[in-house]
Design a protein around this motif. Structure first.
Motif, mmCIF file in Angstrom:
data_model
loop_
_atom_site.group_PDB
_atom_site.id
_atom_site.type_symbol
_atom_site.label_atom_id
_atom_site.label_comp_id
_atom_site.label_asym_id
_atom_site.label_seq_id
_atom_site.Cartn_x
_atom_site.Cartn_y
_atom_site.Cartn_z
ATOM 1 N N ILE A 272 49.179 -33.108 12.240
ATOM 2 C CA ILE A 272 48.443 -33.785 13.314
ATOM 3 C C ILE A 272 47.217 -32.939 13.650
ATOM 4 N N ILE A 273 47.417 -31.625 13.691
ATOM 5 C CA ILE A 273 46.301 -30.684 13.774
ATOM 6 C C ILE A 273 46.523 -29.640 12.681
ATOM 7 N N ASP A 274 45.427 -29.012 12.257
ATOM 8 C CA ASP A 274 45.570 -27.933 11.282
ATOM 9 C C ASP A 274 45.236 -26.607 11.950
ATOM 10 N N SER A 275 45.351 -25.557 11.180
ATOM 11 C CA SER A 275 45.187 -24.226 11.768
ATOM 12 C C SER A 275 43.802 -24.006 12.369
ATOM 13 N N SER A 276 42.774 -24.579 11.795
ATOM 14 C CA SER A 276 41.432 -24.401 12.372
ATOM 15 C C SER A 276 41.261 -25.221 13.650
ATOM 16 N N GLU A 277 41.957 -26.339 13.752
ATOM 17 C CA GLU A 277 41.853 -27.172 14.947
ATOM 18 C C GLU A 277 42.585 -26.573 16.146
ATOM 19 N N ILE A 278 43.421 -25.574 15.881
ATOM 20 C CA ILE A 278 44.066 -24.870 16.993
ATOM 21 C C ILE A 278 42.996 -24.289 17.908
ATOM 22 N N PHE A 279 41.900 -23.801 17.325
ATOM 23 C CA PHE A 279 40.844 -23.200 18.143
ATOM 24 C C PHE A 279 40.133 -24.243 18.997
ATOM 25 N N LEU B 16 53.310 -30.327 15.684
ATOM 26 C CA LEU B 16 51.925 -30.713 15.429
ATOM 27 C C LEU B 16 51.388 -30.181 14.102
ATOM 28 N N LEU B 17 51.657 -28.933 13.807
ATOM 29 C CA LEU B 17 51.164 -28.337 12.568
ATOM 30 C C LEU B 17 51.941 -28.833 11.356
ATOM 31 N N GLU B 18 53.245 -28.898 11.476
ATOM 32 C CA GLU B 18 54.083 -29.318 10.351
ATOM 33 C C GLU B 18 53.796 -30.752 9.917
ATOM 34 N N PRO C 191 50.916 -19.698 16.024
ATOM 35 C CA PRO C 191 51.557 -20.988 15.735
ATOM 36 C C PRO C 191 52.705 -21.343 16.679
ATOM 37 N N ASP C 192 53.498 -20.365 17.090
ATOM 38 C CA ASP C 192 54.621 -20.666 17.988
ATOM 39 C C ASP C 192 54.151 -21.234 19.324
ATOM 40 N N ASN C 193 53.004 -20.771 19.815
ATOM 41 C CA ASN C 193 52.491 -21.259 21.095
ATOM 42 C C ASN C 193 51.815 -22.618 20.984
ATOM 43 N N PHE C 194 51.503 -23.053 19.759
ATOM 44 C CA PHE C 194 50.819 -24.325 19.555
ATOM 45 C C PHE C 194 51.600 -25.251 18.622
#
Length: 86
Positions: free
Chosen positions: A34-41, A29-31, A62-65
Motif C-alpha cells: 500500500i506504501i513502500d519504504s520511500s513513501e514512509i517519509f 501497509l508495507l507487506e 518499519p515497526d512504527n509504520f
C-alpha cells in the motif's frame, strides 16, 4: 475523528485513489505494498504536520509504520513524551 481514522482516510486518499475497501487499522501497509519504504517519509511528513509532533529519525522504522494502529500509537507516544518535557 480518531488519529487512526484520520490516517486511514489520508492513506486511502493518497495511495489508494480514495478506495479504502479492505483497509483497517491492522492491515500491514508495507507487506501489501500500500506504501513502500520511500513513501514512509511522505507519511512521516504528514504525521509531523498534521499531528504537530516531531518524529525522530530513530523512530522512522518499519515497526512504527507497519500498520495504521502502529502509526497512531507512535503519534500518541510522541505527544505524551513531548508533554512530559514541558
Amino acid at each position: 475523528m480518531t488519529i487512526a481514522q484520520s490516517l486511514l482516510t489520508y492513506i486511502a486518499d493518497t495511495w489508494m485513489k480514495g478506495d479504502a475497501d479492505g483497509l483497517d487499522e491492522n492491515v500491514p501497509l508495507l507487506e501489501l505494498n500500500i506504501i513502500d519504504s520511500s513513501e514512509i517519509f511522505d507519511l512521516v511528513h504528514h504525521v509531523q504536520t498534521e499531528y504537530r509532533v516531531t518524529v525522530p529519525l530513530r523512530e522512522v522504522a518499519p515497526d512504527n509504520f507497519r500498520t495504521v494502529a502502529a502509526i497512531a500509537a507512535l503519534v500518541e507516544r510522541l505527544r505524551t513524551e513531548s508533554e512530559g518535557v514541558r
